[in-house]
Each structure stands twice: as C-alpha cells, then as structure tokens.
Design an enzyme around this catalytic site. Structure first.
Site, PDB file in Angstrom:
ATOM      1  CG  HIS A  30      45.129  39.314  49.519  1.00  0.00           C
ATOM      2  ND1 HIS A  30      45.620  39.334  50.802  1.00  0.00           N
ATOM      3  CD2 HIS A  30      44.847  38.010  49.246  1.00  0.00           C
ATOM      4  CE1 HIS A  30      45.636  38.101  51.290  1.00  0.00           C
ATOM      5  NE2 HIS A  30      45.165  37.280  50.362  1.00  0.00           N
ATOM      6  CD  GLU A  31      43.219  36.763  45.884  1.00  0.00           C
ATOM      7  OE1 GLU A  31      44.021  35.858  45.558  1.00  0.00           O
ATOM      8  OE2 GLU A  31      42.539  36.709  46.924  1.00  0.00           O
ATOM      9  CG  HIS A  58      48.047  34.953  47.017  1.00  0.00           C
ATOM     10  ND1 HIS A  58      48.833  34.513  48.051  1.00  0.00           N
ATOM     11  CD2 HIS A  58      46.854  35.323  47.583  1.00  0.00           C
ATOM     12  CE1 HIS A  58      48.165  34.614  49.201  1.00  0.00           C
ATOM     13  NE2 HIS A  58      46.961  35.113  48.934  1.00  0.00           N
TER      14      HIS A  58
END
EC number: 3.4.24.-
Length: 444
Positions: free
Chosen positions: A22-23, A26
């Site tokens: 997820h990170e 980003h």
C-alpha cells in the site's frame, strides 16, 4: 498459548505485507510525480531499522507493526526551502495529488490480483461441496447426503467455501437458490432451495446450517478429550475414545452427541453409547444427569474428529491464470461491496464487521491449512484494505480524494478550517467503526 502467539505472528506478517504494498504505491507514484519523499515507514514508534537512500528518503521499520506511512515534503507541515518547493506535495496539480493518493488502494487491488494469479497457478486445496447431511429446507428441496453441489444460480462451485458464500449472499438478498448437483452415482439434477422461508432475522454466518446442510468433511465422530471427575462417565469412558453412536443413531459431530444426550435425558432411560477405543468397539450403558441449568450431561468434553484429506484442487497454466485472476478479483470486489451495502441498509448484521482479533485468528487458521489458504486470505484482506481506504471518510485515502474532487468542482482547495473539521469527523467515524469491530471480536 501457542495458538495465541501464532495468531499474533501471522497477523503481523499479513499486515506487514499489505501495508508495504500500500505505502509503496503512494511512494512510487509520488516519486514519478516529482515529489520528495522524506520517510517510508512500515510500522510506528521507535525505529528498529533505518536506512537513507541517495534521493534523501529514510526507509524505516518501526517497533509497532500495525500500519505504516509515507511522509512527503509539504509546505503545510514544515518550512520548505525555495530550491525544493517544486518537490512539495502541496505544489503539485490536483490530478497528480489524486494519482498519489489513489495509488495506495490501487496497489492493494493489484496485489489481490497477483495473489489470486499465484493461487490459480499453484492450486488451493479445499473440500468439495459434498453434502454429508440434508435436513429442513435442504431435505424439502430434494437434496440428499452424498450430493455434490456443482453450481448455484448458474455460478460454478468447486468447493464448500464457495457454495457457502453464494448461499449466504442469496439468503441475505431474500432470494431462493437453484442448486445444480451430481448424486453419488453420477446422476445430475437441479433443486430449488427456498431461502426466502428462513425465519427473520437469522445469523448470516451460519446460513448453511440453518437451511439444513452439513458438509461431508465436517461430519466426523467426536473424540473424548476430558472426563469430569465424579461424573457418570468416569471409569467407563476414557480420553481418546471415539463416540460412534448413541442408541443406534450414528454420531457424526459434537453437536450430534449433545442432541442425542438431551434426547436420552428427556426419554428418561439409559442409553447405549457405542465407542471405539483403539482397535476395540465397545457398547456402554449410561444415563445422563441433569445439571442445575437443566442440561443433560454425561460429564465429558469432546474435540472434533480428525479432518479428512482435501479432495478438491484445481491448477491452471501461467497464462490461463491471468484472466481468471482478473475475473475473480472483480467478483470478490462485487461481493465485498454487496456485503457492505447489505450492512448499511440493514439486510445484513453489523456482526459481520471483524476487528484485529478475528483477523489474527483467521490468519493463523489459514496458515495452518496451507500456503494456498494463506495466499487466499491475504488476497481477501488486501482487497478489503483497498476498499476501506477508498471510503470517503477524512483521514482515509478516500477522504483526501473527496477533498480533491471538491477542489476540482469549485476551482480552489478547501480551507484549512474545513479540512480540519473533516479530520475530526473522520476520526470519530473511524473510532466508531473500530469500536464496533472490537465489540464484535469480543462477542465472537
């Protein structure tokens, strides 16, 4: 204690994998958009490990493995030099900011797809949707023990877990279900299961049991685990004995044994308990005693019988698995959104919302079942993380996307005051949701 520690371990492993992807979503898009990333952290609290890259990003593993974050250069949070202003997140166009924020949930969606692709290639061992016992609505529909369900409302079924999920969805929609089955001798037939007759409200977690379907692999004679001191079973039954029948009625589960003992007590006469002890088969005459709570007891504690070997597994080629993974991701997304809609509209109970305790238990149970099961669990969890993060709740990615959508419509960013108010509302909503999840965990 062993299961408790194992549950914590597998929950940490699961969250670490999902949060990292997820990170990274980003981080990767932020770097492509020219934003300087100050820190990429997996976990919170005191850093256990850190390293700084040539681009100036500090990569960190925190002591508390319950999440992660990507900290970007932003003039709203700290002073930024003139030379670095063009690398600040807040200086980027609204479309670039949307791309950076949406990249986290998108990474989890892609991870779900990747995991399902791996699963289709290596195969997930499971049990077929073979009926072991048919009662109530299932018996009325003409379902018999030994029937294997191959499709429900036209959707192919290869395992009991798929069949259970489809039956649950149909029951929550108050719809009858058409079951395609193959009998023990290869005969094919279709049966309408009248799920609309289920009494309302019902527990969505036990739909198959409520309609009278017991899966064949679950029906195993219970094993005696413990004898209560001073009970009528003491001296007659021993730990390790396998209960085969009570008064001539086959015993195929702990629930069977409980119901049979209650019937013996109500009938008021001794019953013949058939057991297997090693290679011996014994018949014992025992009379249950009534407890202070009005329950008839033999004075034994049981464990479920040994689970049989898996009998269902499908593998596909590397290329053939790609469209299957895409379709399965789409199906799982539709099912997840459908469940959320049912919870919001009251068609499904809020008890279906699980918290970290339930997730830890499921992570451990799936890891015990094998690699395929754990991969499937991770794919479900990754998809759930993607969907939840897209909720239009401030402090979640979806909340930031809502802010940017408003910015596109009005031509300017929301005021700092409005965004701060949104953050407080978001925190309250998220705290309420987490509180409900913990409450369900404790009740469960």
């Amino acid at each position: 204690m062993g299961d408790f520690l194992a549950s914590i371990w597998w929950m940490i492993v699961s969250f670490s994998v999902l949060v990292t992807f997820h990170e990274f979503g980003h981080y990767w898009v932020a770097r492509r958009c020219g934003v300087k990333v100050l820190r990429f952290s997996i976990g919170f609290g005191t850093p256990l490990w850190s390293r700084r890259s040539s681009s100036g990003t500090e990569f960190v593993i925190g002591a508390i493995p319950l999440g992660g974050y990507v900290k970007m250069l932003d003039e709203r949070e700290a002073d930024v030099t003139v030379a670095e202003r063009n690398q600040a997140f807040n200086r980027k166009s609204v479309w670039q900011r949307i791309a950076i924020v949406a990249a986290g949930p998108l990474a989890n969606l892609l991870l779900c797809m990747l995991l399902l692709w791996v699963l289709f290639v290596i195969g997930k061992q499971d049990y077929s949707a073979t009926v072991g016992r048919a009662e109530h609505l299932a018996a009325q529909a003409g379902i018999h023990p030994g029937d294997r369900i191959t499709a429900i409302d036209g959707r192919q079924v290869t395992s009991w877990s798929e069949a259970s999920m489809l039956l649950t969805a149909a029951a929550m929609d108050r719809q009858n279900a058409v079951l395609s089955v193959i009998g023990p001798y290869g005969e094919r037939s279709e049966h309408t299961l009248e799920l609309s007759k289920l009494k309302q409200p019902f527990d969505e977690r036990h739909v198959t049991a409520l309609v009278g379907i017991n899966w064949q692999f679950m029906l195993q004679p219970p094993i005696i685990a413990k004898i209560e001191p001073g009970s009528i079973a003491e001296g007659a039954i021993k730990p390790g004995d396998i209960v085969l029948a009570v008064d001539g009625q086959q015993t195929l589960s702990t629930e069977d044994l409980y119901n049979q003992i209650q019937k013996l007590g109500r009938d008021g006469h001794p019953g013949m308990i058939e057991i297997r002890r090693g290679e011996e088969r014994l018949a014992l005459e025992l009379s249950p005693r009534k407890s202070a709570q009005g329950v008839w007891l033999l004075g034994v504690k049981t464990n479920p019988g040994p689970v049989p070997a898996f009998d269902s597994q499908q593998r596909y080629g590397v290329l053939a698995a790609v469209p299957l993974a895409i379709r399965e991701t789409a199906r799982m997304t539709a099912d997840s959104l459908g469940m959320m809609k049912r919870i919001i509209t009251g068609q499904a109970s809020a008890k279906n919302i699980s918290g970290p305790i339930s997730i830890a238990k499921i992570a451990n149970a799936s890891a015990k079942r094998g690699v395929g099961w754990f991969i499937y669990f991770l794919s479900l969890l990754s998809l759930s993380l993607a969907i939840i993060n897209l909720f239009p709740i401030p402090i979640l990615d979806g909340g930031h996307l809502l802010y940017y959508a408003i910015e596109l419509l009005k031509g300017s960013p929301l005021s700092t005051r409005a965004m701060a108010a949104g953050q407080y509302i978001g925190l309250a909503l998220l705290a309420g949701l987490m509180g409900l999840a913990f409450y369900n965990d404790l009740l469960g």
